[in-house]
Design an enzyme around this catalytic site. Structure first.
Site, PDB file in Angstrom:
ATOM      1  N   ASP A 292      35.722  33.274  37.040  1.00 22.31           N
ATOM      2  CA  ASP A 292      35.137  32.978  35.814  1.00 22.31           C
ATOM      3  C   ASP A 292      36.227  33.511  34.678  1.00 22.31           C
ATOM      4  O   ASP A 292      37.007  34.607  34.979  1.00 22.31           O
ATOM      5  CB  ASP A 292      34.120  33.887  35.461  1.00 22.31           C
ATOM      6  N   GLN A 308      38.338  36.705  36.331  1.00 20.27           N
ATOM      7  CA  GLN A 308      37.758  37.450  37.601  1.00 20.27           C
ATOM      8  C   GLN A 308      38.861  37.228  38.545  1.00 20.27           C
ATOM      9  O   GLN A 308      39.409  36.147  38.809  1.00 20.27           O
ATOM     10  CB  GLN A 308      36.633  36.611  38.160  1.00 20.27           C
ATOM     11  N   TRP A 316      36.902  35.143  47.078  1.00 19.70           N
ATOM     12  CA  TRP A 316      36.094  36.036  46.265  1.00 19.70           C
ATOM     13  C   TRP A 316      35.698  37.388  47.012  1.00 19.70           C
ATOM     14  O   TRP A 316      35.582  37.516  47.960  1.00 19.70           O
ATOM     15  CB  TRP A 316      34.826  35.398  45.925  1.00 19.70           C
ATOM     16  N   PHE A 348      32.358  42.753  37.187  1.00 20.16           N
ATOM     17  CA  PHE A 348      32.053  41.341  36.943  1.00 20.16           C
ATOM     18  C   PHE A 348      32.255  40.728  35.452  1.00 20.16           C
ATOM     19  O   PHE A 348      32.916  41.313  34.893  1.00 20.16           O
ATOM     20  CB  PHE A 348      30.652  41.230  37.280  1.00 20.16           C
ATOM     21  N   SER A 349      31.879  39.625  35.546  1.00 25.42           N
ATOM     22  CA  SER A 349      32.163  39.009  34.278  1.00 25.42           C
ATOM     23  C   SER A 349      31.606  39.612  32.881  1.00 25.42           C
ATOM     24  O   SER A 349      30.727  40.512  32.840  1.00 25.42           O
ATOM     25  CB  SER A 349      31.874  37.559  34.170  1.00 25.42           C
ATOM     26  N   ASP A 414      27.060  39.590  32.834  1.00 23.95           N
ATOM     27  CA  ASP A 414      27.913  38.546  32.203  1.00 23.95           C
ATOM     28  C   ASP A 414      27.543  38.884  30.556  1.00 23.95           C
ATOM     29  O   ASP A 414      27.324  37.716  30.241  1.00 23.95           O
ATOM     30  CB  ASP A 414      27.438  37.275  32.592  1.00 23.95           C
TER      31      ASP A 414
HETATM   32  C1  FRU Z   1      29.711  33.465  38.017  1.00 26.54           C
HETATM   33  C2  FRU Z   1      29.455  34.942  38.684  1.00 26.54           C
HETATM   34  C3  FRU Z   1      29.112  35.718  37.430  1.00 26.54           C
HETATM   35  C4  FRU Z   1      29.497  37.299  38.038  1.00 26.54           C
HETATM   36  C5  FRU Z   1      30.976  36.535  38.721  1.00 26.54           C
HETATM   37  C6  FRU Z   1      31.278  37.524  39.592  1.00 26.54           C
HETATM   38  O1  FRU Z   1      30.613  32.584  38.515  1.00 26.54           O
HETATM   39  O2  FRU Z   1      28.719  34.630  39.581  1.00 26.54           O
HETATM   40  O3  FRU Z   1      27.684  35.671  37.207  1.00 26.54           O
HETATM   41  O4  FRU Z   1      29.565  38.029  36.964  1.00 26.54           O
HETATM   42  O5  FRU Z   1      30.686  35.277  38.997  1.00 26.54           O
HETATM   43  O6  FRU Z   1      32.546  37.175  40.102  1.00 26.54           O
END
Ligand code: FRU
Length: 719
Positions: A292, A308, A316, A348-349, A414
């Site tokens: 993200d 991210q 990931w 996270f985001s 988020d």
């Molecule tokens: C969306 C997500 C967010 C989270 C992030 C983790 O792609 O799943 O909800 O914060 O990616 O990398």
């Protein structure tokens, strides 16, 4: 182990003396239940887990589908799982193990005569970490023919209070010896430690100890021999200190630790930004994985783009926030990582805002603080935290009283924050949860705060067909500043148009779909603090899912788009168009006006290259299909079905005044399509065919007319 597996084991045991060299799979946990293994307590559930359990970080590294995973009921559950008796008929027992690293509490024991003679744990004792299982083994040659049992124990209830195990094998093949913790010391004099990475190598845990305490911890597919690429670990913060790098489970003969080099530049980056599959005007990280876009804000002429990031792998993991800045949304300069995982978890985001009124009190010079609000994803399963910069985005530090909003629901995350001028407060849109098993829409909430630190709930929003990463912003309708609407946006591009009074968001329309299905567009976010004199609402998204074989990076961002609300026969709808700055990359242009497009003719014959901005207005005439073929990637308009498609994505497209209007942005590994002046958008990510650089525009089944078309060659943003 189910009965079938057990009988296989018995048969294998019987055959031992005949075929001494064959491995004996003691348990692979592929059955529905544990067979003759006995459980006590709750932690092991009714049978092997099928991978990751609810509210658990992604489990990887197991074989097949099933494994022992004592996260059943979360960390607080406890119990044991004990095998039937078996005979030790091989020199070694090898297995995969992960989860908590608590000696005697989250462990797998070998019991001989009822006594634990060997014990192993997972690798994790601090928040963050990884749910990956890794290989481990015991030399059991001192117990030939002895009757033994395996006992898996979960007697821990706090963080990392669980254990995972798979594929327990009796073997005569000596498993490579994994050294518990190997270390190497460095006197830090330079910017980076360049770490060798081999994609797909077993994940190892690496820690950077400064003054004896872990300052950084992450998972890395450390190359034991020749690396695929080098991951830069930024160690500027430790300049002048001696740091110890610690890796667990390295094979004896691994060169992984020895190969690490200190340097002021990224190692192996001579070809940076010119790699075979590197997008040339879509943002990608120099190294590692991104998903993200985060923290988008504008301050003093610079657009900030955080993202991210997994700096140490192309998949990931280890979520950090990478950071890049640009003055024109085209040319990006990637800076050092802005945010590192800490005791509260991985990052996270989230979003970014400029605190012009210094409501946080963070300001300590002439620059307004830039504050990022992100999700700390750790033991608490999501809490919202702050980090900030007081030097216009050059350096970042975490707020010392994090989190500012504690955990509300498992997985809440988020945060997208805006300044709401009429009520003079900050408003945060937060994703709360979704019950994926029911048809219920996901739950989001809005919160208000005077200072970004104390938050109170304002309202809840349940937009159907949405997920994760919300956004909330106000836009004029048809450019009329006196007639505005608010937009509540879900991470997948579905949105509500409505009203927001500073407390409650009221949708005026049903949920609208912005992105054609099967497009590569997710977790979109818009920039905060773009000056009123510019007035644009600019959005960027993760083009989720592209492939970049053998590259030292993975995934790309969409090209930035300007969003506008316009009145249509179907109500007020969102339009988006690539930002006008794309013109900075325009090179040679070719133009067509009122050109007939007859069947079997190709209007773009002879045009070749890899980067283009194509703008066309086409009267479909009697043609059945009109097709652009851009290096083998097709954008087709089916005139009878009135459907536009691009790769797997498709959307209905109604001609306006008998014409369709398209803008196509072709990059090295992606194609973005904007139709009907941005009412419809779809895209594709692809691995380009080296041998095909040609473009084509053809019509089938009748004659069409290209009313106007401009094909601009684009320069690379990296030249
Ligand atoms: C969306 C997500 C967010 C989270 C992030 C983790 O792609 O799943 O909800 O914060 O990616 O990398």
């Amino acid at each position: 182990m189910n009965r079938l597996h057990l009988s296989l084991l018995v048969a294998a045991l019987a055959a031992v003396s005949a075929r001494a060299a064959d491995d004996i799979v003691l348990a692979d946990f592929e059955g529905k239940d544990y067979g003759n293994w006995k459980t006590t307590g709750e932690a092991f559930g009714p049978g092997p887990a099928q991978g990751t359990l609810p509210r658990q970080m992604k489990v990887s590294g197991y074989l097949g589908h099933g494994l022992v995973n004592s996260f059943y009921g979360g960390d607080k559950s406890t119990g044991t799982l004990t095998s039937p008796e078996f005979k030790i008929e091989r020199h070694y027992i090898s297995f995969l193990i992960g989860g908590g690293g608590w000696t005697g509490k989250t462990c797998m024991n070998l019991l001989v005569d009822g006594r634990a003679v060997r014990s192993a744990t997972g690798p994790n004792v601090v928040p963050g970490g990884s749910e990956a299982l890794g290989p481990a083994s015991w030399d059991v040659s001192e117990f030939p023919g002895k009757t033994a049992q395996i006992q898996i124990v979960d007697n821990a209830t706090g963080g990392w209070g669980h254990i995972s195990v798979d594929q327990i094998v009796l073997t005569d093949k000596k498993p490579p010896k994994l050294l518990a913790d190997q270390t190497r010391e460095f006197a830090i004099e330079k910017h980076y430690l360049n770490l060798p990475v081999k994609n797909g190598a077993p994940k190892r845990k690496m820690a950077v100890l400064v003054d004896g305490k872990p300052a950084r911890e992450f998972n890395i597919e450390l190359a034991d021999a020749a690396p695929d690429w080098w991951a830069p670990l930024d160690v500027r913060a430790f300049r002048g200190k001696r740091v110890t790098l610690c890796v667990n489970q390295l094979p004896e003969d691994s060169s992984g630790l020895k190969a690490i080099e200190q340097g002021d530049t990224l190692k192996g980056a001579e070809n940076l930004y010119h790699e075979k599959y590197r997008p040339q005007f879509h943002f990608t990280p120099r190294r590692g994985w991104t998903n993200d876009p985060n923290g988008l804000c504008y301050y003093k002429g610079q657009y900030h783009l955080f993202f991210q990031a997994n700096p140490y792998g192309v998949k990931w993991d280890n979520m950090h926030w990478g950071h890049a800045v640009s003055r024109d949304l085209i040319h990006w300069t990637e800076t050092d990582m802005a945010l590192y995982p800490d005791d509260l978890g991985v990052c996270f985001s989230g979003s970014g805002v400029v605190d012009h009124h210094n409501t946080t009190g963070f300001q300590n010079g002439k620059d307004a603080p830039i504050v990022c609000i992100f999700t700390s994803m750790g033991e608490q399963h999501g809490a919202q935290s702050l980090c900030y910069s007081t030097d216009a985005g050059k350096s970042w530090r975490n707020y010392d009283k994090n989190p500012v909003l504690g955990n509300l629901t498992p997985g809440n995350r988020d945060p997208k924050v805006i300044w709401h001028e009429p009520t003079k407060k900050w408003v945060m849109a937060l994703y709360l949860s979704q019950d994926k098993k029911s048809d219920k829409p996901p739950m989001y909430a809005l919160f208000g705060s005077p200072d970004l630190k104390a938050w109170t709930k304002l309202c809840e929003i349940e937009p159907p067909k949405c997920g994760e990463c919300p956004d909330l912003f106000e836009l004029p309708v048809d450019g009329d500043a006196k007639n505005t609407r608010w937009v509540f946006w879900g991470g997948n591009g579905n949105y509500y148009v409505g009203r927001f009074d500073g407390t409650t968001f009221k949708p005026e329309s049903g949920i609208q779909c912005f992105i054609a299905s099967h497009s590569f567009y997710y977790a979109s976010q818009s920039w905060s603090d773009i000056p009123a004199s510019d007035g644009r609402r600019i959005q960027i998204a993760w083009m989720s899912g592209g492939q970049y074989p053998d590259m030292p990076f993975n995934q790309q961002m969409s090209f930035p788009r300007e969003l506008t609300l316009r009145t249509t026969p179907d109500g007020i709808q969102m339009f988006c168009n690539p930002v006008r700055e794309i013109e900075k990359l325009h090179g040679k242009a070719r133009t067509w006006t009122n050109a007939a497009l007859k069947p079997d003719e190709d209007l773009l014959a002879g045009v070749s290259g890899e980067l283009f901005d194509i703008r066309a207005e086409i009267d479909p005439g009697s043609a059945k299909q009109i097709a652009f073929d851009l290096r083998g990637v097709k954008v087709c308009y089916d005139t009878a079905a009135k459907k536009l498609s691009c790769g797997k994505a498709s959307a209905p497209l109604e001609p306006v005044n008998g014409r369709i209007r398209l803008q196509l942005l072709l990059d090295r590994t992606s194609l973005e399509v904007f139709a009907d002046d941005g009412l419809i958008t779809l895209n594709d990510c692809f691995v380009p065919d080296d041998a095909n650089r040609s473009l084509a525009l053809t019509a089938d089944g009748g004659e069409a007319k290209v009313v106007s078309m401009k094909v601009f060659e684009l320069r690379s943003a990296w030249k």
